[in-house]
Design a protein around this motif. Structure first.
Motif, PDB file in Angstrom:
ATOM      1  N   ILE A   1      12.807   3.531   5.040  1.00  0.00           N
ATOM      2  CA  ILE A   1      11.742   4.125   4.305  1.00  0.00           C
ATOM      3  C   ILE A   1      11.376   5.581   4.971  1.00  0.00           C
ATOM      4  N   TYR A   2      11.410   5.442   6.373  1.00  0.00           N
ATOM      5  CA  TYR A   2      10.992   6.824   7.265  1.00  0.00           C
ATOM      6  C   TYR A   2      12.081   7.871   7.058  1.00  0.00           C
ATOM      7  N   GLN A   3      13.554   7.435   7.126  1.00  0.00           N
ATOM      8  CA  GLN A   3      14.496   8.309   7.139  1.00  0.00           C
ATOM      9  C   GLN A   3      14.651   8.919   5.612  1.00  0.00           C
ATOM     10  N   SER A   4      14.411   8.071   4.692  1.00  0.00           N
ATOM     11  CA  SER A   4      14.548   8.787   3.188  1.00  0.00           C
ATOM     12  C   SER A   4      13.290   9.534   3.272  1.00  0.00           C
ATOM     13  N   ALA A   5      12.176   9.395   3.787  1.00  0.00           N
ATOM     14  CA  ALA A   5      11.252  10.518   3.316  1.00  0.00           C
ATOM     15  C   ALA A   5      11.408  11.508   4.366  1.00  0.00           C
ATOM     16  N   ILE A   6      11.661  11.730   5.618  1.00  0.00           N
ATOM     17  CA  ILE A   6      11.525  12.634   6.349  1.00  0.00           C
ATOM     18  C   ILE A   6      12.642  13.681   5.981  1.00  0.00           C
ATOM     19  N   ILE A   7      13.728  13.112   5.402  1.00  0.00           N
ATOM     20  CA  ILE A   7      14.936  14.235   5.132  1.00  0.00           C
ATOM     21  C   ILE A   7      14.363  14.812   4.050  1.00  0.00           C
TER      22      ILE A   7
ATOM     23  N   ILE B   1       0.797  -1.203  -0.088  1.00  0.00           N
ATOM     24  CA  ILE B   1      -0.043  -0.028   0.002  1.00  0.00           C
ATOM     25  C   ILE B   1       0.864   1.309   0.018  1.00  0.00           C
ATOM     26  N   ASN B   2       1.896   1.401   1.041  1.00  0.00           N
ATOM     27  CA  ASN B   2       2.390   2.637   1.026  1.00  0.00           C
ATOM     28  C   ASN B   2       3.976   2.193   1.519  1.00  0.00           C
ATOM     29  N   ASP B   3       4.503   1.055   0.931  1.00  0.00           N
ATOM     30  CA  ASP B   3       6.165   0.938   1.365  1.00  0.00           C
ATOM     31  C   ASP B   3       6.828   1.412   0.361  1.00  0.00           C
ATOM     32  N   ASN B   4       6.719   2.687   0.423  1.00  0.00           N
ATOM     33  CA  ASN B   4       7.825   3.594  -0.907  1.00  0.00           C
ATOM     34  C   ASN B   4       8.063   5.074  -0.287  1.00  0.00           C
ATOM     35  N   PRO B   5       8.948   5.379  -0.132  1.00  0.00           N
ATOM     36  CA  PRO B   5       9.294   6.714   0.720  1.00  0.00           C
ATOM     37  C   PRO B   5       8.573   7.745  -0.239  1.00  0.00           C
TER      38      PRO B   5
ATOM     39  N   GLY C   1      16.966   5.233  15.224  1.00  0.00           N
ATOM     40  CA  GLY C   1      18.260   5.218  14.512  1.00  0.00           C
ATOM     41  C   GLY C   1      18.861   3.636  14.282  1.00  0.00           C
ATOM     42  N   ILE C   2      19.839   3.288  13.325  1.00  0.00           N
ATOM     43  CA  ILE C   2      20.621   2.339  13.322  1.00  0.00           C
ATOM     44  C   ILE C   2      22.033   2.731  13.095  1.00  0.00           C
ATOM     45  N   THR C   3      22.777   2.116  14.133  1.00  0.00           N
ATOM     46  CA  THR C   3      24.179   2.607  14.197  1.00  0.00           C
ATOM     47  C   THR C   3      25.096   1.542  14.565  1.00  0.00           C
ATOM     48  N   GLU C   4      26.358   1.660  14.604  1.00  0.00           N
ATOM     49  CA  GLU C   4      27.287   0.832  15.123  1.00  0.00           C
ATOM     50  C   GLU C   4      28.078   1.333  16.356  1.00  0.00           C
TER      51      GLU C   4
ATOM     52  N   GLY D   1      -4.055  -9.827  12.661  1.00  0.00           N
ATOM     53  CA  GLY D   1      -4.632 -10.033  11.353  1.00  0.00           C
ATOM     54  C   GLY D   1      -3.935 -10.632  10.461  1.00  0.00           C
ATOM     55  N   ALA D   2      -3.709 -10.042   9.227  1.00  0.00           N
ATOM     56  CA  ALA D   2      -3.070 -10.348   7.947  1.00  0.00           C
ATOM     57  C   ALA D   2      -1.566 -10.100   8.051  1.00  0.00           C
ATOM     58  N   LYS D   3      -0.805 -10.013   9.286  1.00  0.00           N
ATOM     59  CA  LYS D   3       0.266  -9.371   9.446  1.00  0.00           C
ATOM     60  C   LYS D   3       1.359  -9.907   8.540  1.00  0.00           C
ATOM     61  N   HIS D   4       1.344 -11.001   8.021  1.00  0.00           N
ATOM     62  CA  HIS D   4       2.351 -11.577   7.332  1.00  0.00           C
ATOM     63  C   HIS D   4       2.202 -11.056   6.036  1.00  0.00           C
ATOM     64  N   TYR D   5       1.251 -10.574   5.601  1.00  0.00           N
ATOM     65  CA  TYR D   5       0.939  -9.803   4.185  1.00  0.00           C
ATOM     66  C   TYR D   5       1.455  -8.530   4.208  1.00  0.00           C
ATOM     67  N   PHE D   6       1.211  -7.727   5.272  1.00  0.00           N
ATOM     68  CA  PHE D   6       1.487  -6.279   5.540  1.00  0.00           C
ATOM     69  C   PHE D   6       2.571  -5.876   6.054  1.00  0.00           C
ATOM     70  N   GLU D   7       3.519  -6.908   6.845  1.00  0.00           N
ATOM     71  CA  GLU D   7       4.600  -6.517   7.708  1.00  0.00           C
ATOM     72  C   GLU D   7       5.838  -6.006   6.920  1.00  0.00           C
ATOM     73  N   ILE D   8       6.768  -5.363   7.307  1.00  0.00           N
ATOM     74  CA  ILE D   8       8.060  -5.093   6.602  1.00  0.00           C
ATOM     75  C   ILE D   8       8.920  -5.098   7.712  1.00  0.00           C
ATOM     76  N   PRO D   9      10.085  -5.403   7.322  1.00  0.00           N
ATOM     77  CA  PRO D   9      11.230  -5.539   8.283  1.00  0.00           C
ATOM     78  C   PRO D   9      11.648  -4.246   9.034  1.00  0.00           C
ATOM     79  N   LEU D  10      11.792  -4.271  10.275  1.00  0.00           N
ATOM     80  CA  LEU D  10      12.152  -2.847  10.881  1.00  0.00           C
ATOM     81  C   LEU D  10      13.190  -2.176  10.201  1.00  0.00           C
ATOM     82  N   TYR D  11      14.005  -2.598   9.998  1.00  0.00           N
ATOM     83  CA  TYR D  11      15.569  -1.936   9.324  1.00  0.00           C
ATOM     84  C   TYR D  11      14.983  -1.229   8.159  1.00  0.00           C
ATOM     85  N   LYS D  12      14.001  -1.899   7.484  1.00  0.00           N
ATOM     86  CA  LYS D  12      13.338  -1.204   6.228  1.00  0.00           C
ATOM     87  C   LYS D  12      12.637  -0.224   6.310  1.00  0.00           C
ATOM     88  N   ALA D  13      11.654  -0.531   7.598  1.00  0.00           N
ATOM     89  CA  ALA D  13      10.824   0.639   7.747  1.00  0.00           C
ATOM     90  C   ALA D  13      11.754   1.819   8.217  1.00  0.00           C
ATOM     91  N   TYR D  14      12.565   1.674   9.229  1.00  0.00           N
ATOM     92  CA  TYR D  14      13.229   2.872   9.366  1.00  0.00           C
ATOM     93  C   TYR D  14      14.026   3.525   8.071  1.00  0.00           C
TER      94      TYR D  14
END
Length: 456
Positions: free
Chosen positions: A360-366, A314-318, A391-394, A345-358
């Motif tokens: 997408i969010y970062q790419s859009a918010i900047i 549905i909206n998995d694109n920045p 964030g994701i960092t080392e 519910g249908a989580k297996h259909y809609f879910e997105i890995p957390l790293y990917k969610a971050y």
């Protein structure tokens, strides 16, 4: 001249046009949708099969004005509204499809569907067991009080929506099982609880969608909050997707003027009234009637804040989020929450890995100006609270997720950073493990004690 009279004069032009007839389609009359009948027969059958398990409801405005029927099945609003084969696990779909093909009785189909529904985590994050407030050792029906300052109320008359989202985390309230519903039958329930709990500053009036109710019923719940004994209730939020599903509620419905007058009365009476809108895609904001409805709501002094989950298909694109937030800003709507899809519910259909969610969010918010950087997320409304990936960092050679609570069952947890091992398979808080060799997250022991106290 009192505030109510002033409000009536302010919005006297609300009902200048004829009311638009409201036509709704469910599993039982889905064949009445002309565009649906033009779909391939196999697709029609698949939709009907899934609609016998997951709740389905759509109205003619969504069908005729929001869905691009030339872009099926990829149109985002179509996937938002019409159940897809993959929303059921393969084995469950096969079983249900065989029953439909054999023309099994409705009772047989309903029984099989119920078993599948119970396996789909119908009440995530402790909605029933953990969130219900207790009085004299008994839960208060139709309310949730998860966070200190905020209570949620579910009026029984608002336990439906103008249409149903396929990912809805409250889908269990729409399947006809009274044991799974959260609803109160009297406004006095809400008023009595709020009056006794002075720590509360915020009320979220939610559902379903409370704005499916006629205004005279909404008044019974909200107007008494203007009395002095409710001065501690500063903020009233109305959770609604009506701006997407039926914006005529604010323009030409027979009580639209009365509803806007109520909004203004609440604002003039000193309450901060926030309309918590849900826009999953910018396509929902494109119609003239939606724009007019937003204008009229804002004209009463109400703030509109927008939130939605990140959902695959549905909206998995920045780019979608940038256009969504920019469109909201241009209409005077405040972008508010960017959620991770709930584990239900249908989580297996809609879910997105957390790293990917971050990502997408970062790419859009900047790509947003400062006015658009009000969006908080990615946020998981999990059992312990609302957890944000900041964030994701080392650190010292270990790749980690940086997390914090935006809201917590214990207020002391909020805004305290903590770390989880980086995991590309993780899609929810429960999938994460503490970083740096820690055995548990800092909140786990206290949360377990809270669960134990509730018998969970």
């Amino acid at each position: 001249m009192n505030a109510y009279t002033q409000a009536e004069q302010l919005i006297a032009s609300t009902n200048t046009d004829a009311a638009r007839p409201y036509t709704v389609y469910t599993e039982r009359n889905i064949d009445m949708i002309e565009q649906f009948r033009q779909l391939p027969e196999a697709m029609q059958f698949e939709i009907k099969v899934v609609a016998s398990v997951m709740p389905f409801r759509v109205n003619e405005y969504v069908v005729n004005e929001l869905i691009d029927w030339n872009d099926i099945p990829d149109d985002p609003v179509f996937r938002l509204m019409f159940p897809q084969k993959e929303m059921l696990k393969a084995g469950d779909f096969k079983m249900m499809a065989e029953m439909h093909a054999a023309q099994a009785s409705r009772a047989t189909i309903k029984k099989a569907a119920h078993e599948i529904q119970l396996s789909m985590n119908p009440h995530p994050a402790g909605q029933l067991a953990m969130n219900a407030p207790m009085v004299n050792g008994k839960p208060v029906q139709g309310m949730q009080h998860k966070y200190r300052e905020t209570a949620l109320y579910f009026p029984s008359q608002g336990q439906t929506c103008h249409s149903y989202c396929t990912f809805c985390f409250r889908w269990a309230q729409f399947i006809g099982d009274s044991d799974l519903k959260m609803a109160a039958t009297e406004a006095s329930t809400m008023h009595a609880y709020l009056k006794e709990h002075k720590e509360l500053t915020d009320l979220l009036f939610t559902g379903g969608d409370p704005l499916v109710m006629k205004t005279k019923l909404v008044k019974e719940y909200l107007e008494p909050l203007l009395q002095p004994e409710f001065d501690h209730i500063k903020n009233i939020r109305i959770g609604s997707k009506t701006l997407t599903f039926w914006p005529y509620r604010f323009t030409t419905d027979d009580d639209a003027q009365e509803l806007l007058a109520l909004f203004k009365k609440m604002v003039d009476g000193g309450k901060h009234l926030a309309f918590m809108a849900h826009f999953d895609h910018y396509a929902e904001l494109k119609t003239d009637v939606c724009k007019e409805a937003v204008k009229r709501i804002r004209g009463t002094g109400v703030n509109i804040r927008a939130q939605a989950p990140l959902t695959r298909h549905i909206n998995d694109n920045p780019d979608v989020w940038v256009q969504n937030w920019q469109t909201q800003l241009s209409m005077g709507i405040i972008p508010y929450y960017f959620f991770v899809a709930r584990d239900t519910g249908a989580k297996h259909y809609f879910e997105i890995p957390l790293y990917k969610a971050y990502e997408i969010y970062q790419s859009a918010i900047i790509r947003m100006s400062g006015l658009g950087r009000t969006v908080r997320g990615p946020s998981m409304s999990a059992g312990p609270g609302k957890v944000e990936i900041t964030g994701i960092t080392e650190i010292n050679g270990e790749k980690v997720f940086v997390l914090r609570f935006l809201q917590g069952r214990s207020p002391e947890w909020c805004y305290r950073p903590f770390f989880a091992k980086y995991d590309e398979e993780a899609t929810w808080l429960d999938d994460l493990k503490p970083a740096f060799g820690a055995e548990k997250f800092f909140f786990e022991d206290e949360y377990k004690e809270m669960c134990k106290a509730r018998g969970v």
